[in-house]
Design an enzyme around this catalytic site. Structure first.
Site, PDB file in Angstrom:
ATOM      1  N   SER A 135       0.780  -1.056  -0.138  1.00 11.13           N
ATOM      2  CA  SER A 135      -0.168   0.110   0.147  1.00 11.13           C
ATOM      3  C   SER A 135       0.913   1.343  -0.034  1.00 11.13           C
ATOM      4  O   SER A 135       1.867   1.383   0.903  1.00 11.13           O
ATOM      5  CB  SER A 135      -0.974  -0.013   1.099  1.00 11.13           C
ATOM      6  OG  SER A 135      -1.553   1.126   1.378  1.00 11.13           O
ATOM      7  N   LYS A 161      -0.890  -1.095  -4.543  1.00  8.97           N
ATOM      8  CA  LYS A 161      -2.191  -0.355  -4.043  1.00  8.97           C
ATOM      9  C   LYS A 161      -1.656   1.092  -3.956  1.00  8.97           C
ATOM     10  O   LYS A 161      -0.749   1.343  -3.298  1.00  8.97           O
ATOM     11  CB  LYS A 161      -2.802  -0.956  -2.747  1.00  8.97           C
ATOM     12  CG  LYS A 161      -3.728  -0.017  -2.104  1.00  8.97           C
ATOM     13  CD  LYS A 161      -4.693  -0.696  -1.044  1.00  8.97           C
ATOM     14  CE  LYS A 161      -4.684  -0.008   0.161  1.00  8.97           C
ATOM     15  NZ  LYS A 161      -5.185  -0.784   1.333  1.00  8.97           N
ATOM     16  N   LYS A 163      -2.949   4.926  -2.794  1.00  4.29           N
ATOM     17  CA  LYS A 163      -3.850   5.865  -2.023  1.00  4.29           C
ATOM     18  C   LYS A 163      -4.477   6.953  -3.134  1.00  4.29           C
ATOM     19  O   LYS A 163      -3.549   7.614  -3.570  1.00  4.29           O
ATOM     20  CB  LYS A 163      -3.492   6.472  -0.774  1.00  4.29           C
ATOM     21  CG  LYS A 163      -3.163   5.267   0.503  1.00  4.29           C
ATOM     22  CD  LYS A 163      -4.388   4.765   0.840  1.00  4.29           C
ATOM     23  CE  LYS A 163      -3.892   3.892   2.046  1.00  4.29           C
ATOM     24  NZ  LYS A 163      -5.235   3.292   2.746  1.00  4.29           N
ATOM     25  N   ASP A 188      -7.301   2.860  -2.995  1.00  4.53           N
ATOM     26  CA  ASP A 188      -7.960   2.971  -2.045  1.00  4.53           C
ATOM     27  C   ASP A 188      -8.262   4.455  -1.689  1.00  4.53           C
ATOM     28  O   ASP A 188      -7.320   5.299  -1.606  1.00  4.53           O
ATOM     29  CB  ASP A 188      -6.964   2.523  -0.988  1.00  4.53           C
ATOM     30  CG  ASP A 188      -7.747   2.145   0.540  1.00  4.53           C
ATOM     31  OD1 ASP A 188      -8.935   2.761   0.482  1.00  4.53           O
ATOM     32  OD2 ASP A 188      -7.090   1.700   1.432  1.00  4.53           O
ATOM     33  N   GLU A 213     -11.028   0.528  -3.416  1.00  2.00           N
ATOM     34  CA  GLU A 213     -11.404  -0.106  -2.008  1.00  2.00           C
ATOM     35  C   GLU A 213     -12.080   1.417  -1.475  1.00  2.00           C
ATOM     36  O   GLU A 213     -11.519   2.616  -1.519  1.00  2.00           O
ATOM     37  CB  GLU A 213     -10.027  -0.244  -1.404  1.00  2.00           C
ATOM     38  CG  GLU A 213     -10.201  -0.664   0.048  1.00  2.00           C
ATOM     39  CD  GLU A 213      -8.658  -1.061   0.544  1.00  2.00           C
ATOM     40  OE1 GLU A 213      -7.764  -1.276  -0.135  1.00  2.00           O
ATOM     41  OE2 GLU A 213      -8.579  -1.176   1.868  1.00  2.00           O
ATOM     42  N   ASP A 238     -13.467  -1.836   3.167  1.00  2.00           N
ATOM     43  CA  ASP A 238     -12.832  -1.853   4.115  1.00  2.00           C
ATOM     44  C   ASP A 238     -13.504  -1.419   5.374  1.00  2.00           C
ATOM     45  O   ASP A 238     -14.004  -2.071   5.852  1.00  2.00           O
ATOM     46  CB  ASP A 238     -11.365  -1.263   3.711  1.00  2.00           C
ATOM     47  CG  ASP A 238     -10.524  -0.952   4.859  1.00  2.00           C
ATOM     48  OD1 ASP A 238     -10.564  -1.449   6.020  1.00  2.00           O
ATOM     49  OD2 ASP A 238      -9.285  -0.408   4.587  1.00  2.00           O
ATOM     50  N   LYS A 262      -9.692  -6.883   8.066  1.00  2.00           N
ATOM     51  CA  LYS A 262      -8.655  -6.383   9.132  1.00  2.00           C
ATOM     52  C   LYS A 262      -9.139  -7.088  10.487  1.00  2.00           C
ATOM     53  O   LYS A 262     -10.139  -6.949  10.953  1.00  2.00           O
ATOM     54  CB  LYS A 262      -8.621  -5.030   9.122  1.00  2.00           C
ATOM     55  CG  LYS A 262      -7.938  -4.322   7.853  1.00  2.00           C
ATOM     56  CD  LYS A 262      -8.063  -2.803   7.939  1.00  2.00           C
ATOM     57  CE  LYS A 262      -7.080  -2.170   6.695  1.00  2.00           C
ATOM     58  NZ  LYS A 262      -7.566  -0.852   6.534  1.00  2.00           N
ATOM     59  N   GLY A 290      -3.931  -3.881   6.035  1.00  2.00           N
ATOM     60  CA  GLY A 290      -2.856  -3.380   7.025  1.00  2.00           C
ATOM     61  C   GLY A 290      -3.432  -2.265   7.692  1.00  2.00           C
ATOM     62  O   GLY A 290      -3.931  -1.634   7.321  1.00  2.00           O
TER      63      GLY A 290
HETATM   64  O1  OSB Z   1      -7.106   1.717   4.466  1.00  2.19           O
HETATM   65  O2  OSB Z   1      -6.084   0.106   4.144  1.00  2.19           O
HETATM   66  C1  OSB Z   1      -6.301   1.156   4.909  1.00  2.19           C
HETATM   67  C2  OSB Z   1      -3.275   2.121   6.956  1.00  2.19           C
HETATM   68  C3  OSB Z   1      -3.766   2.774   7.884  1.00  2.19           C
HETATM   69  C4  OSB Z   1      -5.161   2.819   8.006  1.00  2.19           C
HETATM   70  C5  OSB Z   1      -5.918   2.345   6.919  1.00  2.19           C
HETATM   71  C6  OSB Z   1      -5.191   1.771   5.679  1.00  2.19           C
HETATM   72  C7  OSB Z   1      -3.937   1.568   5.819  1.00  2.19           C
HETATM   73  C8  OSB Z   1      -3.129   1.157   4.564  1.00  2.19           C
HETATM   74  C9  OSB Z   1      -1.570   0.508   5.233  1.00  2.19           C
HETATM   75  O3  OSB Z   1      -3.437   0.972   3.522  1.00  2.19           O
HETATM   76  C10 OSB Z   1      -1.595  -0.707   5.122  1.00  2.19           C
HETATM   77  C11 OSB Z   1      -0.600  -1.157   5.428  1.00  2.19           C
HETATM   78  O4  OSB Z   1       0.900  -1.252   4.770  1.00  2.19           O
HETATM   79  O5  OSB Z   1      -0.352  -1.557   6.716  1.00  2.19           O
HETATM   80 MG    MG Z   2      -8.233   0.568   3.154  1.00  2.00          MG
END
Ligand code: OSB
Ligand code: MG
Length: 368
Positions: A135, A161, A163, A188, A213, A238, A262, A290
């Protein structure tokens, strides 16, 4: 089983680089670790709440409050048969799934250690090697984004992925696709859009994304059902899925074609497995999300990801992407094929580095 003692530790860890999402920027993590003593065996869990309520209503501080004042009194000295029964002792507390999961996952680790089996096996996992993606947070410009993707692909990661947020979406996808036409790519949005943005979200259909996402409100399953009818890109939920019945509603309404699981968001291994089983029955693939976890949370994510319907690469990646030194031994490593080999030791299969954890600890409370 019985929990004879619980220790809450707040540790401070700095990410190697700030992580930017549509809801904010994170660099300094305040992580709550939970250790439980069950019949003489120690288990470890991690509360995955953030420092701010930007992703979910929970924070490090609300989790400490709920664990201290409600969850510990509910579980202390109680007899239960297996870790899967711990959630029932806490069910009178509404919400606060990340606080619950910190405690519940620690008990799973303790039970697996008592039985001298790996946690993944106790959970019913089948995969010995799990596929990994990364991510990537919002970058200052497209060149920086391309450079990051280049680096992660070279390390072997199987999907990327990125953001997105309003103003950082279509052009970013265009730039990435121009340079990497074939990679497995997804975006995402962390709830940054509304149905008014439908024309823009439709444009994302041009980039053959694996999924988008959580584009819409964090708790609005119905709006995602309306959106999924209008776009070709699969929606992955999510934030919206914090209970088994949310997964059921999302599937029945057609609000998503994929679910990100999660542990913290759904309240621990018991509910994660229940959601996993439901999605498997409905041909909805899942993957492990994550939360910028330390090694403890990461180890639990790895164990969970061995369940058979975790068919897509997750956001579970190597320790070195986040931390100069992780708090477990060995650190989580990723093969050149972009997989993590699941450890075979009892419990989470990684050893907490007690000296390092001690140095990172800013507060500790023991409950007996
Ligand atoms: O939306 O998946 C998410 C991190 C913090 C809060 C929400 C998200 C995320 C990530 C990071 O996308 C995932 C990671 O590398 O731990
Ligand atoms: Mg997410």
């Amino acid at each position: 089983m019985q929990i004879n003692r619980m220790t809450l530790r707040e540790i401070h860890m700095s990410l190697l680089a700030p992580f930017q999402t549509s809801f904010g920027k994170t660099q300094h993590r305040r992580i709550l670790l939970v250790t439980v003593e069950c019949d003489g065996v120690t288990g470890w869990g991690e509360v995955t709440a953030g420092e701010t309520p930007g992703y979910s209503p929970e924070t490090t501080d609300t989790a400490r409050h709920i664990l201290t004042d409600f969850l510990w009194p509910a579980v202390k000295g109680k007899e239960f048969a297996t870790a899967a029964d711990v959630d029932a002792l806490m069910s009178h507390v509404r919400g606060h799934n990340m606080a619950k999961a910190g405690l519940e996952t620690a008990v799973w680790d303790a039970e697996a250690k008592q039985k001298n089996v790996p946690l993944w096996r106790l959970l019913g996992g089948t995969q010995r090697e799990i596929p990994c993606g990364v991510s990537i947070g919002i970058q200052t410009d497209h060149d920086a984004l391309i450079a990051k993707i280049d680096k992660e692909l070279a390390a072997g990661y199987q999907r990327i992925k990125i953001k997105i947020a309003p103003g950082r979406d279509v052009a970013a996808c265009e730039a990435v696709r121009a340079r990497f036409p074939e990679i497995r790519l997804m975006v995402d949005a962390n709830s940054a859009y509304s149905l008014d943005d439908l024309p823009l979200l439709r444009q994302l259909d041009h980039f053959h994304l694996m999924m988008i996402e959580q584009p819409l409100d964090w708790d609005d399953i119905y709006a995602h059902a309306l959106l999924q009818r209008e776009i070709e890109t699969p929606v992955c939920l999510d934030e919206c899925i914090h209970a088994l019945h949310h997964a059921r509603a999302a599937i029945e309404l057609g609000a998503c074609r994929i679910i990100n699981v999660k542990l913290g968001r759904v309240g621990g291994h018991r509910w994660a497995r229940a959601i996993h089983d439901l999605t498997a029955q409905n041909a909805i693939p899942v993957w492990c999300g994550g939360m910028l976890e330390s090694g403890i949370g990461r180890a639990h994510n790895i164990a969970m990801s061995t369940l058979p319907n975790f068919r897509l690469p997750g956001d579970v990646s190597a320790s070195r992407r986040y931390w100069s030194e992780d708090i477990i031994e060995p650190a989580v490593e990723v093969t050149p094929q972009g997989t993590i080999r699941v450890p075979d030791g009892p419990g989470i299969g990684f050893t907490p580095k007690l000296d390092l954890i001690e140095r990172l600890t800013v507060s500790r409370t023991v409950f007996e």
